[in-house]
Design a protein around this motif. Structure first.
Motif, mmCIF file in Angstrom:
data_model
loop_
_atom_site.group_PDB
_atom_site.id
_atom_site.type_symbol
_atom_site.label_atom_id
_atom_site.label_comp_id
_atom_site.label_asym_id
_atom_site.label_seq_id
_atom_site.Cartn_x
_atom_site.Cartn_y
_atom_site.Cartn_z
ATOM 1 N N HIS A 24 0.853 -1.189 0.000
ATOM 2 C CA HIS A 24 0.000 0.000 0.000
ATOM 3 C C HIS A 24 0.888 1.238 0.000
ATOM 4 O O HIS A 24 2.107 1.148 0.172
ATOM 5 N N GLY A 25 0.291 2.386 -0.199
ATOM 6 C CA GLY A 25 1.044 3.634 -0.376
ATOM 7 C C GLY A 25 2.039 3.938 0.719
ATOM 8 O O GLY A 25 3.208 4.215 0.455
ATOM 9 N N VAL A 61 -6.441 -2.915 -5.128
ATOM 10 C CA VAL A 61 -7.679 -3.356 -4.498
ATOM 11 C C VAL A 61 -7.713 -2.758 -3.098
ATOM 12 O O VAL A 61 -6.668 -2.532 -2.484
ATOM 13 N N TRP A 62 -8.920 -2.512 -2.620
ATOM 14 C CA TRP A 62 -9.073 -2.002 -1.264
ATOM 15 C C TRP A 62 -8.928 -3.157 -0.292
ATOM 16 O O TRP A 62 -9.579 -4.188 -0.438
ATOM 17 N N CYS A 73 -4.041 -1.660 -1.934
ATOM 18 C CA CYS A 73 -2.842 -2.479 -2.075
ATOM 19 C C CYS A 73 -2.544 -2.584 -3.570
ATOM 20 O O CYS A 73 -3.417 -2.968 -4.361
ATOM 21 N N TYR A 74 -1.331 -2.224 -3.952
ATOM 22 C CA TYR A 74 -0.929 -2.181 -5.361
ATOM 23 C C TYR A 74 -0.178 -3.447 -5.741
ATOM 24 O O TYR A 74 0.685 -3.916 -5.006
ATOM 25 N N THR A 75 -0.521 -3.983 -6.920
ATOM 26 C CA THR A 75 0.089 -5.187 -7.460
ATOM 27 C C THR A 75 0.524 -4.906 -8.894
ATOM 28 O O THR A 75 -0.181 -4.217 -9.637
#
Length: 125
Positions: A24-25, A61-62, A73-75
């Motif tokens: 996540h950020g 996605v949250w 969350c970044y993928t």
């Protein structure tokens, strides 16, 4: 280097960090700092992440697990992997150019030292 100097390189740095492990950020900002990219504005990181998502390099996605607010969350996507490979090729070239500049600067300062001129300390790469 400070975050302002590295702003243009946040995309490949973030792609690499997400490739290594989705996050996540805030996690990514902490990992950037551990990588030596400190003093970066969180708002800028989030803008770059949104741009990477628009470019389909990452998806998000949250996550609502655990205590605290939901967070994205970044993928990395297959496109993101290709983008990272392209960036690595560009960064490899940039590294060669910067290394040549540093080497030539060191040589020029060494020559100047032979003439008695004062010169700053240059780190050889």
């Amino acid at each position: 280097m400070h975050g302002r100097e590295l702003r243009g390189l946040l995309s490949p740095f973030l792609l690499l960090l997400i490739f290594e492990r989705p996050g996540h950020g805030y996690d990514l900002i902490e990992r950037l700092a551990a990588m030596g990219v400190s003093d970066v504005e969180p708002g800028h990181v989030y803008r770059v992440l949104r741009g990477l998502e628009r470019d389909r390099s990452v998806t998000s996605v949250w996550e609502t697990d655990g205590a605290g607010p939901a967070r994205r969350c970044y993928t990395l996507t297959a496109q993101g992997r290709d983008d990272l490979r392209t960036w690595v090729a560009h960064l490899t070239y940039l590294n060669q150019v910067v290394h040549a500049c540093v080497r030539r600067s060191a040589e020029a300062f060494d020559r100047a030292a032979g003439t008695g001129r004062h010169h700053p300390h240059v780190v050889r790469g």
